[in-house]
Design a protein around this motif. Structure first.
Motif, mmCIF file in Angstrom:
data_model
loop_
_atom_site.group_PDB
_atom_site.id
_atom_site.type_symbol
_atom_site.label_atom_id
_atom_site.label_comp_id
_atom_site.label_asym_id
_atom_site.label_seq_id
_atom_site.Cartn_x
_atom_site.Cartn_y
_atom_site.Cartn_z
ATOM 1 N N GLY A 22 0.841 -1.231 -0.080
ATOM 2 C CA GLY A 22 -0.039 0.270 0.021
ATOM 3 C C GLY A 22 0.936 1.268 -0.003
ATOM 4 N N TYR A 23 0.186 2.357 -0.501
ATOM 5 C CA TYR A 23 0.965 3.723 -0.636
ATOM 6 C C TYR A 23 -0.098 4.731 -0.414
ATOM 7 N N GLY A 24 0.217 5.708 0.583
ATOM 8 C CA GLY A 24 -0.814 6.893 1.059
ATOM 9 C C GLY A 24 -0.009 7.959 0.792
ATOM 10 N N GLN A 25 -0.713 9.214 0.459
ATOM 11 C CA GLN A 25 -0.143 10.351 0.427
ATOM 12 C C GLN A 25 -1.210 11.458 0.911
ATOM 13 N N TYR A 26 -1.033 12.103 1.894
ATOM 14 C CA TYR A 26 -2.009 13.207 2.662
ATOM 15 C C TYR A 26 -1.561 14.424 2.640
ATOM 16 N N HIS A 27 -2.249 15.361 2.450
ATOM 17 C CA HIS A 27 -2.196 16.927 2.551
ATOM 18 C C HIS A 27 -0.813 17.380 2.053
ATOM 19 N N GLY A 28 -0.564 16.653 0.796
ATOM 20 C CA GLY A 28 0.549 17.103 -0.137
ATOM 21 C C GLY A 28 1.939 16.420 -0.008
ATOM 22 N N ASN A 29 2.164 16.231 1.266
ATOM 23 C CA ASN A 29 3.706 16.144 1.605
ATOM 24 C C ASN A 29 3.898 14.874 2.717
ATOM 25 N N ASP A 30 3.062 14.379 3.183
ATOM 26 C CA ASP A 30 3.004 12.939 3.974
ATOM 27 C C ASP A 30 2.873 11.861 3.142
ATOM 28 N N LYS A 31 3.969 11.003 3.279
ATOM 29 C CA LYS A 31 4.302 9.651 2.321
ATOM 30 C C LYS A 31 3.984 8.565 3.177
ATOM 31 N N GLU A 32 3.358 7.398 2.880
ATOM 32 C CA GLU A 32 3.184 6.320 3.651
ATOM 33 C C GLU A 32 3.467 5.020 2.910
ATOM 34 N N PHE A 33 3.826 3.974 3.391
ATOM 35 C CA PHE A 33 4.001 2.743 2.672
ATOM 36 C C PHE A 33 3.487 1.532 3.805
ATOM 37 N N SER A 34 3.008 0.698 3.248
ATOM 38 C CA SER A 34 2.628 -0.586 4.024
ATOM 39 C C SER A 34 2.861 -1.659 3.186
ATOM 40 N N ILE A 35 3.153 -2.832 4.049
ATOM 41 C CA ILE A 35 3.277 -4.265 3.334
ATOM 42 C C ILE A 35 2.783 -5.220 4.334
ATOM 43 N N SER A 36 2.051 -6.333 3.796
ATOM 44 C CA SER A 36 1.569 -7.484 4.813
ATOM 45 C C SER A 36 1.728 -8.753 3.904
ATOM 46 N N GLN A 37 1.953 -9.786 4.850
ATOM 47 C CA GLN A 37 2.117 -11.132 4.296
ATOM 48 C C GLN A 37 1.294 -12.076 5.377
ATOM 49 N N SER A 38 0.480 -13.019 4.826
ATOM 50 C CA SER A 38 0.078 -14.039 5.697
ATOM 51 C C SER A 38 -0.021 -15.154 4.916
ATOM 52 N N LEU A 39 0.484 -16.475 5.816
ATOM 53 C CA LEU A 39 0.581 -17.814 5.146
ATOM 54 C C LEU A 39 -0.345 -18.692 5.986
#
Length: 358
Positions: A225-242
């Protein structure tokens, strides 16, 4: 213009699916009460919450439908007031499913949050928000006086909570799908933003991909996942399940950073590090087990603010047993260790709960 586009697309997708079908509707809900004893600040504490979910729509066939959902919720004595208007709230949204994909419009989570898996969870302590009801954590506050998240409380991108938005998810191709979300106003009581911040009420965008595949006897679920809020906040996420048989292991991670000028301190009413979550990381790992009416999960979570001595470690063992289709009982234990600008503490809690569905 974007709102007009969304409404137009909703109409086009519905029109494409029109053919013989049936109306569907219903109401369901749940009430739960939990009681816990802890060694951190509060010793005895009880929490009550409930929700009523309603839906109505038209199902053209197994692949095409138009649905409207109206969900209402309430809470009593919760430490984090994470409903849309404090103790009380609602989520109203529409969903159109067709061969072109899925369109969601209204009060929903963004696609990066919806796709995220992370560590398995079970029962009454299925989120860190629920753990905070019994274990005091000064890094996470949301009440009538202030909102402060000095560290990230989750590994999924939940900055905008269930603020009104538009989600689009593509059809699955070989178990893989893409999604995009646009949030015109990212402030929401289920999210992390303080309403007095200089960037409050700005827009946000999130994109994500997930993959669900079976490899031999193992079912694998992955998301990015990737998110960008109010122009300059960047976020990255990753998940894995088995998953294999009754067992599931999973992990998730999230990274945030500010890319540009930061004017968040303009208002003197804001507490120190109220938005420290914007520069930091979080990760979790856990194992879950299900057999018949019993489910159990053991997980570890850690988050830290970059450049400051604010951090959290949370361990949860939560169990649930479904007595019948209406009643379930829960037993859980949790441990917390935190640092908050030099202050540090640790402790544990035991929690009992009963839930009733109707």
């Amino acid at each position: 213009m974007k709102a007009v586009w969304a409404i137009s697309l909703l109409g086009v997708l519905a029109a494409e699916a029109v053919q013989a079908g049936e109306w569907i509707y219903g109401t369901e809900g749940q009430l739960s009460g939990t009681y816990g004893y802890s060694e951190v600040k509060k010793h005895h504490h009880g929490v009550g919450k409930g929700n009523i979910d309603t839906f109505a729509g038209y199902e053209f066939d197994e692949n095409n439908s138009v649905m409207l959902h109206a969900d209402f919720m309430a809470g009593i004595d919760k430490e984090l007031k994470d409903y849309n208007q404090g103790d009380w709230g609602e989520e109203v949204y529409g969903i159109v499913d067709s061969e072109y994909g899925q369109l969601m419009v209204g009060q929903v989570y963004n696609v990066a949050s919806l796709f995220h898996n992370g560590a398995p969870s079970a029962g009454i302590l299925s989120s860190n928000s629920n753990v905070a009801d019994f274990l005091h954590n000064p890094n996470w506050k949301r009440n009538e006086k202030e909102t402060r998240f000095a560290t990230l409380p989750t590994t999924d991108i939940n900055t905008d909570g269930v603020a009104a938005k538009i989600n689009y998810i593509t059809p699955e191709v070989y178990g893989t799908a893409l999604g995009v979300s646009w949030t015109p106003d990212s402030y929401n009581r289920r999210g992390l933003e303080n309403k007095h911040a200089g960037y409050a009420h700005k827009d946000g965008v999130a994109t994500a991909i997930y993959s669900d595949h079976r490899i031999g006897n193992i079912n694998s679920k992955t998301s990015l996942g990737y998110g960008q809020y109010h122009g300059n906040d960047k976020e990255f996420s990753i998940s894995q399940s088995l998953s294999r048989g009754n067992w599931t292991i999973g992990a998730g991670a999230r990274k945030t950073y500010i890319d540009g000028d930061d004017k968040s301190k303009a208002n003197r009413r804001l507490p120190e590090d109220f938005d420290g979550y914007r520069e930091g990381y979080a990760w979790n790992v856990g194992v879950g087990y299900e057999i018949g009416p019993f489910s159990s999960a053991l997980s570890y979570f850690k988050s830290k603010q970059k450049g400051k001595d604010n951090q959290n470690e949370v361990i949860v063992w939560s169990n649930a047993y479904q007595i019948n289709k209406y009643v379930d009982v829960n037993v859980a234990a949790a441990g917390l260790k935190y640092r908050d600008n030099g202050e540090k503490d640790k402790g544990c809690a035991g929690v009992l709960g009963v839930g009733v569905k109707f």
